[in-house]
Design an enzyme around this catalytic site. Structure first.
Site, PDB file in Angstrom:
ATOM      1  N   ASP A   1     -26.714  -2.004   8.269  1.00 45.44           N
ATOM      2  CA  ASP A   1     -26.252  -1.280   7.086  1.00 45.44           C
ATOM      3  C   ASP A   1     -26.220  -2.178   5.862  1.00 45.44           C
ATOM      4  O   ASP A   1     -25.693  -3.301   5.908  1.00 45.44           O
ATOM      5  CB  ASP A   1     -24.844  -0.717   7.314  1.00 45.44           C
ATOM      6  CG  ASP A   1     -24.850   0.453   8.279  1.00 45.44           C
ATOM      7  OD1 ASP A   1     -25.931   1.031   8.485  1.00 45.44           O
ATOM      8  OD2 ASP A   1     -23.784   0.793   8.820  1.00 45.44           O
TER       9      ASP A   1
ATOM     10  N   ARG B   1      -8.284   4.934  -0.265  1.00 46.54           N
ATOM     11  CA  ARG B   1      -9.093   4.047   0.557  1.00 46.54           C
ATOM     12  C   ARG B   1      -8.955   2.611   0.067  1.00 46.54           C
ATOM     13  O   ARG B   1      -9.293   2.292  -1.078  1.00 46.54           O
ATOM     14  CB  ARG B   1     -10.555   4.494   0.506  1.00 46.54           C
ATOM     15  CG  ARG B   1     -11.553   3.512   1.099  1.00 46.54           C
ATOM     16  CD  ARG B   1     -11.482   3.417   2.586  1.00 46.54           C
ATOM     17  NE  ARG B   1     -12.616   2.664   3.117  1.00 46.54           N
ATOM     18  CZ  ARG B   1     -12.624   2.064   4.285  1.00 46.54           C
ATOM     19  NH1 ARG B   1     -11.559   2.114   5.060  1.00 46.54           N
ATOM     20  NH2 ARG B   1     -13.684   1.416   4.712  1.00 46.54           N
TER      21      ARG B   1
ATOM     22  N   GLU C   1     -27.147   8.347   0.753  1.00 46.44           N
ATOM     23  CA  GLU C   1     -26.260   9.394   0.260  1.00 46.44           C
ATOM     24  C   GLU C   1     -27.028  10.283  -0.696  1.00 46.44           C
ATOM     25  O   GLU C   1     -27.631   9.809  -1.646  1.00 46.44           O
ATOM     26  CB  GLU C   1     -25.054   8.782  -0.456  1.00 46.44           C
ATOM     27  CG  GLU C   1     -24.080   9.815  -1.009  1.00 46.44           C
ATOM     28  CD  GLU C   1     -24.505  10.424  -2.317  1.00 46.44           C
ATOM     29  OE1 GLU C   1     -24.287  11.637  -2.488  1.00 46.44           O
ATOM     30  OE2 GLU C   1     -25.061   9.722  -3.172  1.00 46.44           O
TER      31      GLU C   1
ATOM     32  N   HIS D   1     -16.920  12.291   2.396  1.00 42.25           N
ATOM     33  CA  HIS D   1     -15.722  11.905   1.649  1.00 42.25           C
ATOM     34  C   HIS D   1     -14.910  13.117   1.214  1.00 42.25           C
ATOM     35  O   HIS D   1     -13.868  12.969   0.586  1.00 42.25           O
ATOM     36  CB  HIS D   1     -16.104  11.054   0.438  1.00 42.25           C
ATOM     37  CG  HIS D   1     -16.712   9.745   0.822  1.00 42.25           C
ATOM     38  ND1 HIS D   1     -18.057   9.607   1.063  1.00 42.25           N
ATOM     39  CD2 HIS D   1     -16.168   8.524   1.024  1.00 42.25           C
ATOM     40  CE1 HIS D   1     -18.318   8.351   1.398  1.00 42.25           C
ATOM     41  NE2 HIS D   1     -17.192   7.670   1.383  1.00 42.25           N
TER      42      HIS D   1
ATOM     43  N   ARG E   1       0.826  -1.211   0.000  1.00 42.53           N
ATOM     44  CA  ARG E   1       0.000   0.000   0.000  1.00 42.53           C
ATOM     45  C   ARG E   1       0.866   1.270   0.000  1.00 42.53           C
ATOM     46  O   ARG E   1       0.527   2.273   0.645  1.00 42.53           O
ATOM     47  CB  ARG E   1      -0.975   0.011   1.177  1.00 42.53           C
ATOM     48  CG  ARG E   1      -2.095  -1.012   1.048  1.00 42.53           C
ATOM     49  CD  ARG E   1      -3.102  -0.850   2.156  1.00 42.53           C
ATOM     50  NE  ARG E   1      -2.510  -1.146   3.449  1.00 42.53           N
ATOM     51  CZ  ARG E   1      -3.015  -0.754   4.621  1.00 42.53           C
ATOM     52  NH1 ARG E   1      -4.121  -0.042   4.660  1.00 42.53           N
ATOM     53  NH2 ARG E   1      -2.419  -1.066   5.740  1.00 42.53           N
TER      54      ARG E   1
END
Length: 774
Positions: free
Chosen positions: A612, A528, A678, A707, A20
């Site tokens: 969720d 992310r 959203e 975000h 990463r």
């Protein structure tokens, strides 16, 4: 016959780096802790590593321009000079500041005291990858504004690797774009776009590109005739611009079906088929392949992590060989390997037997080469025998089958997926029990995961602190979070989820049937990354998973605290799922595990439980004809998980970055008491569905785009809520951010939530008298 007769190629490779490195370089740059040169150097090192790895694996056509600092669709917008009008852009090229501002928004300055909103972000087809949505208008123009594909081709050429540049196709680019004017015809911009697009292709050809890959994944969608009819003239123009360069047209994530005649008629050199998702399409298409067209067979699954079954793949390859011969075939993964972790070399703690069942991106490269060699009799017979032996060990493993789980599934009743009473009755019971004000405020669940929290989790993992010390630390953070929410005036609180590394991984670690990797990271968007669990066996919940933390939080306050769970469809979608039983069966197994947790939370006194399902829309099949079956079992799975509670217990769900206007009736069938969605980036566009469908239950349209690092103003949030109140009965509206706050910092969170609470108070003052008069 030699191996070269079956060309091997790759459609794209992960760009995050084996450890990463890109994530760390990006976040360091965004914080001002490193320079642009440092970021670009890291990016170059990752590209060089990727190209070298593919070359060593025997891939003959290696992609370039598949790397991105944030998102490949954003890269295409910047390459084409399509910059949203709200962003100042006076230079002929796009620099890093502008590039990242489009993706993340721009903070306030003297010229823009309220900052500039980021472009909308949504899911890339039915994956968990997010792309930055291009913005179009009648005045949009195009011109080459970056040198990225040319620079990267030359960069690889300097290493002695003549790559296959990858470009998003012009029709897919327009199709994925958006305009503020819903009546604007995006295709009307095609004549403006094509000259710039062909100029890019011509420059790549002049640099020495022998193959160019053009991705047109919209060919696996249901397309209007106008879109279908645009393909032939578009590709005639493209062909004329690069007459001596080979064009590979890539489709993926499904089959061509009614779009096949169009795809087969185009003046291209090779057509890529996703034979992992749709193996049946090969036999459908083979009789119709034109004599001058080659086929790229996507036989290695680019989106899952299971070792390829060579017998099945070779069956497809052999049928194509018999029809077309070796000179007209290419072997490849089904899609870009962007959606796979990078390498199993880093997995030192996996059970060796289970590890042998897996293949990450690097291993998939070797599978591609192996299949080409076996198909042309260039590989030892033991290669195929070893593959089949490993697959047999997986089929015979005892943990993949649990009789008690299968028995429970078999005895499910229809009433197990229904609440006791219809919503209007439940709503009365809940209002009597919860005593909430109009426009109640809440958050989606998580609060900032600070370096201190991540360090404590790492210390526990490494044995540097005891479980007791870690639990004490987490309880302290929960207490702080409850106090902050009370001080801000939030009505329904959450415990902050500080004990959770990820909303899916956390639950997977507590359920039987899951395994976890050390470094199996996959990019979700920008910096992310997620590390999906691997579901390898039947799913079972041995112990409660959240009750202790939630009840502790509730003991600290008189306000209701939500129990926070991840739903069965999202756990399924955001995991690497077993491919030996139907996905619907695995979803129901997970649903039963979540159902048990819901029951335990209610028994412990928790009266609001959020389950969720941000991936509910993501799982929707791309074709309309395939959707009813998915929706049937996905809705059932959610309702199995959410239905055992009393009428007075309020069930919430959350969905983010889900364009579900087209399935709003199915969302209603979930029968959650409250849904939060959203809407901030799309300016409440998602609520347009409510002009034709009266959503029966309560809804929280997100008023803060979490975000983006900018703090939205009270006025912005109020305007969004007013728009929502014009479409939804005000007494059914909640006020919340559009997603969890895990990735934000505390100053941003507190400032934004303060504004959110103020906006809610303003709406109460305006609308409550109207409600009382009723």
């Amino acid at each position: 016959m030699t191996p070269s007769h079956l060309l091997t190629h790759n459609l794209g490779f992960p760009r995050i780096g084996s450890n990463r490195e890109l994530k760390r370089a990006l976040e360091s740059f965004w914080k001002g802790q490193s320079t642009a040169d440092s970021l670009l150097h890291t990016a170059s090192q990752i590209r060089i590593q990727n190209w070298t790895l593919q070359k060593q694996a025997g891939i003959q056509l290696i992609p370039s321009n598949d790397f991105s600092l944030y998102d490949q669709v954003l890269d295409m917008s910047c390459l084409l000079g399509n910059i949203p009008q709200r962003f100042p852009h006076t230079q002929p090229t796009v620099d890093l500041t502008l590039y990242f501002s489009i993706a993340r928004g721009a903070t306030a300055d003297c010229c823009h005291p309220q900052g500039i909103a980021a472009s909308e972000m949504t899911k890339w087809f039915d994956t968990n990858y997010h792309y930055i949505v291009p913005e179009l208008s009648p005045t949009t123009t195009f011109k080459i504004a970056t040198s990225k594909p040319f620079d990267e081709f030359n960069e690889a050429l300097a290493l002695g690797i003549r790559t296959k540049p990858v470009l998003l196709g012009p029709l897919t680019y327009l199709h994925l774009s958006k305009s503020q004017d819903p009546h604007f015809d995006k295709l009307s911009l095609l004549p403006k776009l094509l000259p710039t697009y062909t100029e890019i292709l011509s420059r790549l050809a002049q640099l020495g590109a022998e193959w160019i890959q053009i991705d047109e994944p919209i060919l696996v969608l249901d397309l209007d005739p106008t879109w279908k009819n645009s393909f032939p003239p578009t590709y005639q123009t493209i062909r004329q611009s690069i007459p001596n360069t080979k064009i590979l047209l890539a489709t993926y994530f499904g089959d061509l079906r009614d779009n096949a005649p169009i795809a087969l008629s185009l003046p291209i050199d090779a057509l890529h088929l996703d034979l992992a998702r749709a193996p049946h399409q090969l036999d459908d298409l083979l009789p119709s392949i034109p004599a001058n067209l080659s086929l790229s067979l996507g036989v290695v699954d680019g989106r899952n992590i299971w070792r390829n079954d060579y017998t099945q793949s070779l069956s497809l390859i052999q049928r194509a060989l018999q029809s077309l011969g070796p000179d007209r075939l290419l072997i490849a993964p089904s899609c870009s390997l962007l959606h796979s972790p990078i390498s199993l070399r880093h997995e030192t703690k996996l059970d060796p037997q289970i590890k042998s069942w897996l293949a990450f991106a690097e291993e998939k490269l070797h599978e591609i080469t192996a299949l080409a060699q076996i198909a042309t009799h260039q590989a030892p017979a033991t290669l195929l025998q070893e593959n089949q032996s490993i697959l047999q060990s997986r089929r015979n493993h005892p943990h993949t089958y649990r009789p008690e789980v299968r028995s429970r599934l078999a005895t499910l009743r229809p009433e197990d997926a229904r609440r006791h009473s219809p919503f209007p009755i439940r709503q009365q019971h809940q209002r009597a029990a919860l005593h909430l004000t109009p426009f109640p405020t809440t958050t989606i669940g998580s609060f900032p995961q600070t370096p201190e929290i991540r360090q404590a989790r790492l210390q526990l993992k490494n044995g540097q602190i005891t479980q007791e010390a870690y639990n004490t630390f987490i309880r302290q953070k929960i207490a702080e979070c409850i106090r902050i929410q009370e001080d801000l005036g939030i009505d329904v609180l959450v415990h902050g989820e500080f004990e959770r590394n990820d909303m899916v991984e956390y639950f997977g670690e507590l359920l039987d049937g899951f395994i976890f990797t050390q470094n199996g990271w996959v990019q979700s968007y920008g910096s992310r990354c997620v590390k999906p669990p691997i579901i390898y066996g039947d799913v079972h919940r041995p112990h409660p998973m959240t009750v202790e933390w939630t009840t502790y939080a509730q003991s600290l306050t008189s306000r209701p605290v939500k129990g926070m769970l991840t739903g069965p469809v999202t756990i399924l979608q955001w995991s690497f799922v077993r491919d030996d039983i139907p996905r619907s069966d695995t979803a129901r197994q997970i649903a039963l595990a979540i159902r048990d947790e819901v029951i335990d939370l209610e028994k412990a006194g928790i009266r609001i439980i959020q389950i969720d399902e941000p991936a509910f829309r993501e799982g929707l099949p791309l074709r309309q004809a395939d959707r009813p079956h998915y929706l049937q079992w996905a809705i059932e799975a959610f309702r199995i998980a959410s239905s055992p509670v009393a009428d007075s217990t309020q069930i919430h769900t959350h969905m983010c970055y889900s364009e579900f206007n087209d399935i709003i009736e199915s969302i209603g069938q979930l029968d959650a008491d409250v849904i939060s969605i959203e809407t901030s980036r799309s300016n409440m566009e998602l609520l347009d569905a409510f002009t034709r469908y009266r959503y029966p239950n309560e809804i929280g349209p997100g008023v803060w785009d979490i975000h983006s690092p900018r703090v939205p103003t009270v006025e912005e949030m109020t305007q969004l809520l007013e728009k929502a109140a014009s479409l939804i009965p005000p007494h059914n509206l909640w006020v919340n951010p559009d997603c969890g706050l895990k990735t934000r910092n505390w100053p941003e969170v507190q400032a934004s939530l303060k504004n959110m609470v103020t906006a809610a108070h303003q709406l109460r003052q305006k609308h409550t008298p109207t409600q009382n008069s009723k």
